[in-house]
Scaffold this active site. Structure first.
Site, PDB file in Angstrom:
ATOM      1  N   GLU A 154      17.439  -4.855   3.875  1.00  0.00           N
ATOM      2  CA  GLU A 154      17.055  -5.093   5.276  1.00  0.00           C
ATOM      3  C   GLU A 154      17.845  -6.244   5.895  1.00  0.00           C
ATOM      4  OE1 GLU A 154      12.771  -5.297   5.553  1.00  0.00           O
ATOM      5  OE2 GLU A 154      12.662  -3.113   5.464  1.00  0.00           O
ATOM      6  N   GLU A 309      11.939   3.275   2.142  1.00  0.00           N
ATOM      7  CA  GLU A 309      10.683   2.568   1.861  1.00  0.00           C
ATOM      8  C   GLU A 309       9.602   3.029   2.821  1.00  0.00           C
ATOM      9  OE1 GLU A 309      10.736  -1.701   2.020  1.00  0.00           O
ATOM     10  OE2 GLU A 309      12.665  -1.831   1.015  1.00  0.00           O
ATOM     11  N   PHE A 359      -0.876  -8.209  -2.078  1.00  0.00           N
ATOM     12  CA  PHE A 359      -1.863  -7.280  -1.502  1.00  0.00           C
ATOM     13  C   PHE A 359      -1.216  -6.131  -0.728  1.00  0.00           C
ATOM     14  CE2 PHE A 359      -4.530 -11.231  -1.836  1.00  0.00           C
ATOM     15  CZ  PHE A 359      -5.231 -10.784  -2.952  1.00  0.00           C
ATOM     16  N   HIS A 360       0.085  -5.997  -0.866  1.00  0.00           N
ATOM     17  CA  HIS A 360       0.759  -4.860  -0.226  1.00  0.00           C
ATOM     18  C   HIS A 360       0.423  -3.586  -1.008  1.00  0.00           C
ATOM     19  CE1 HIS A 360       3.941  -2.262   1.299  1.00  0.00           C
ATOM     20  NE2 HIS A 360       4.196  -3.156   2.238  1.00  0.00           N
TER      21      HIS A 360
END
Ligand code: GLA
Ligand code: ZN
Length: 696
Positions: A154, A309, A359-360
């Site tokens: 990215e 993704e 926590f993704h």
């Protein structure tokens, strides 16, 4: 042209796999493989942020974990897209070589931390990058389990260090040759900003200059050039080790920091990361928004791309982490395939225990078992992709294109006026996009440098090109538009077109510059409407219209709402179809039609409501005999989308997706067999249907 990662009747399924977090847990590494196979995962993207594991000390390389994992994955039938690790650097490098750290526009150099924050110019960073890339390519570039490269991660952002400032000056010199040319192009005499030499040029900055639009534009182009140059350097490093595997970078949603189109020739395939905020509004609204982005990515090379993704459930970086309702995951991943992706990958396969993304959402969560809702849904998607794998490599042949140009957007959004509270370039493109999607067709989103052919041949010309706010004219765009229309193409051109040249200097002599004879009017003034203020476009009386115009108007409403922007046109040959309903320009043209050669140009003077776009697209396409993918006269049910892909043998795959939470009836086009979903003319609530039409 085929996408090089998808030529073997497989849709890639899997995602970011970061086992270096688990090297002291052999049982987890083992479970990973078992669970990936269970979920029908066939692809892992690896090495993305592994630099400190791969080169723990300067010059000491240790690729053993990667070798073990790649071998094991390969033995288990899972292939690898290997990343260069250059999206984040090791601490030792930052400590020893300050220049690798980015400097912000206030002139402060960052401390070590985060990622995506290295200087793209730094010779040290480039040298270290080249070395590790070359070694990785030597080690794994011929491994039978590795199918491609993913460079960096990215990419984006800006560095204002002295090295980048100097590179910018050199870039400006290369582009303009003399300082006089720079002064002229940027109109620097205004406010006494004249430069005497190239050495005086500085990047735009909040502490200095931001109102010289030519400078801002040059800086944005330079930032793209830096990233492109860096990408080329990484690709060359890979090639220098003899690896010929296809190379990509992962692009981002609605990202305007780089002009992605510039990467088209250097990348072997396009990939991007999609993280929609489902359930914030109706699924259908989000689907259109993502659909446009998928189409934009596919259009960069006009070939199948890869969804690199996505999250199998919520993210944790969005303001609120909303879970996906059951069924939404399959819609999301199938949407990518429908729009031309040859796979659907996730971030990430196993959820991290610590640090910023613990926590993704992930395929395997902290619980670690297969009996989770997410794992079951991921597995179900894997099964679907296996079932429809024959669509891999098939191409999108869109008959409609929207001109959606990043450099143009930079210029529109940077200018002061006519509406500093929002020009809504993307939203405007999205309204037209929605209009075409609701008619039931595929759409390309191309920029001003791309041709008006969706294929390789001349006969593959688009039937309709929609150009919202073609403000900045690049290259020979006006000539090409003229040729397109003369040969029979239909062009929609909106307000705020033909205003500035490639350096953001306003054209003299009337706008739309170079296209007055094409549209048949001259734009005299443009009115910015306050928020909440409205005007209307009112249908003219039929007396002086041609039969064609009458037929088109008969399919449209008496009047449509206008807000935000209203341009006042002085007609020079066009026929007027709608006029303003109020204000001092009441009665002046809102919609006009102009015949040029074999084609027509529709001039749209104002920002009109969605229904106008939808009705005009429908009326004109019907007039032109361009039928929807469902066949003549068949409308899509509410909140159902349709896309198509054409295989080498001429088979057409039609993808229908129901974004509504209720079952709906559908007309199935003739001569189609169902390869996924129900064959009784119905589509499930949140359902997918894939049809195949074989040439007879
Ligand atoms: C981006 C990054 C990934 C990860 C995900 C999380 O796409 O490329 O490394 O941070 O976001 O959504
Ligand atoms: Zn720099």
């Amino acid at each position: 042209m085929k996408s090089p990662v998808s030529n073997n009747n497989t849709l890639l399924y899997g995602g970011d796999y970061n086992p270096e977090q688990w090297l002291d847990h052999p049982e987890i590494l083992e479970a990973d493989i078992r669970m990936m196979k269970k979920a029908k995962i066939n692809t892992a993207t690896m090495g993305i942020f592994s630099w400190s594991t791969l080169e723990p000390e300067e010059g000491r390389y240790d690729f053993s974990f990667l070798r073990e994992r790649i071998d094991t994955l390969h033995k288990n039938g899972i292939q690898v897209i290997l990343s260069t690790p250059t999206g984040a650097r090791p601490k030792w490098m930052a400590d020893r070589y300050e220049e690798v750290l980015r400097v912000n526009e206030e002139g402060q150099r960052a401390y070590f931390g985060f990622r995506h924050n290295h200087c793209m110019t730094s010779p040290v960073y480039r040298e270290k990058t080249r070395e590790i890339d070359r070694r990785l390519a030597e080690e794994f570039g011929h491994h039978p389990g590795v199918i491609g490269w993913h460079i960096n991660n990215e990419m984006g952002g800006e560095c204002y260090c002295p090295l980048c400032q100097q590179a910018f000056r050199d870039w400006v010199r290369d582009r303009y040759h003399s300082i006089e040319a720079v002064n002229k192009a940027w109109n620097t005499t205004f406010w006494s900003h004249t430069y005497q030499s190239f050495d005086q040029i500085e990047a735009p900055s909040g502490r200095g200059e931001t109102f010289l639009h030519g400078l801002n534009l040059a800086w944005k182009r330079f930032v793209t050039e830096r990233h492109l140059d860096f990408t080329r350097m990484e690709k060359e490093a890979i090639r220098s080790a003899g690896s010929t595997l296809p190379v990509t970078i992962n692009m981002m949603y609605n990202y305007t920091g780089l002009n992605y189109q510039e990467f088209s020739e250097d990348l072997d395939y396009i990939s991007w990361d999609n993280y929609p905020t489902w359930h914030k509004t109706r699924l259908y609204e989000t689907a259109l928004d993502c659909g446009m982005e998928h189409d934009r990515m596919r259009s960069i090379k006009r070939q199948p791309f890869l969804l690199m993704e996505s999250s199998p459930t919520s993210t944790n970086w969005q303001p609120i982490s909303k879970l996906r309702a059951p069924g939404v995951l399959a819609l999301q991943q199938m949407q990518a395939i429908a729009h031309g992706s040859d796979g659907a990958l996730y971030f990430q396969i196993r959820q991290s225990r610590g640090a910023s993304e613990k926590f993704h959402g992930a395929v395997i969560d902290h619980y670690g078992g297969e009996d989770t809702r997410v794992f079951r849904e991921v597995t179900a998607v894997g099964e679907i992709l296996e079932e429809i794998r024959e669509v891999s490599g098939s191409e999108t042949e869109a008959k409609v294109a929207i001109l959606y140009d990043t450099e143009n957007r930079w210029a529109i959004e940077d200018a002061q006026g006519p509406r500093n509270e929002g020009m809504y370039y993307r939203e405007t493109a999205l309204s037209w996009y929605r209009a075409v999607k609701e008619y039931g067709l595929d759409v390309d989103l191309i920029d001003e440098s791309q041709s008006f052919c969706y294929g390789d041949g001349k006969s593959d010309s688009y039937r309709l090109v929609i150009a919202p706010m073609l403000y900045m004219l690049r290259g020979d765009i006006t000539t090409r538009l003229k040729n397109f229309v003369e040969a029979g193409g239909i062009l929609f051109l909106t307000y705020w077109s033909g205003v500035v040249d490639q350096d953001d200097l306003c054209y003299l002599g009337g706008r739309p510059y170079g296209m007055r004879d094409l549209v048949g009017f001259r734009s005299e003034e443009i009115d910015g409407l306050y928020d909440g203020m409205e005007n209307s476009g009112v249908k003219v009386k039929a007396e002086n219209l041609s039969e064609r115009e009458e037929r088109i108007l008969s399919k449209m409403k008496e009047s449509y709402r206008i807000d935000r922007l209203a341009e006042i046109e002085k007609i020079e040959g066009a026929d007027v179809l709608y006029t303003y309903g109020s204000d001092f320009y009441e009665g002046r043209a809102v919609l006009s039609s102009h015949r040029v050669g074999q084609g027509y140009v529709y001039g749209i003077a104002a920002a009109l409501e969605q229904d106008f776009c939808t009705d005009l697209v429908r009326a004109v396409l019907e007039e032109e005999g361009v039928t929807s993918l469902l066949g003549e006269g068949h409308k899509l049910p509410d909140e159902v989308t349709v896309n198509s892909r054409t295989g080498d043998d001429g088979s057409v795959y039609i993808f229908l997706q129901n974004w509504k939470d209720e079952e709906q009836e559908l007309h199935l086009p003739a001569d189609c067999s169902v390869i996924l979903g129900r064959d009784d003319g119905k589509i499930d609530a949140l359902g997918n249907l894939v049809l195949k039409k074989t040439l007879v």
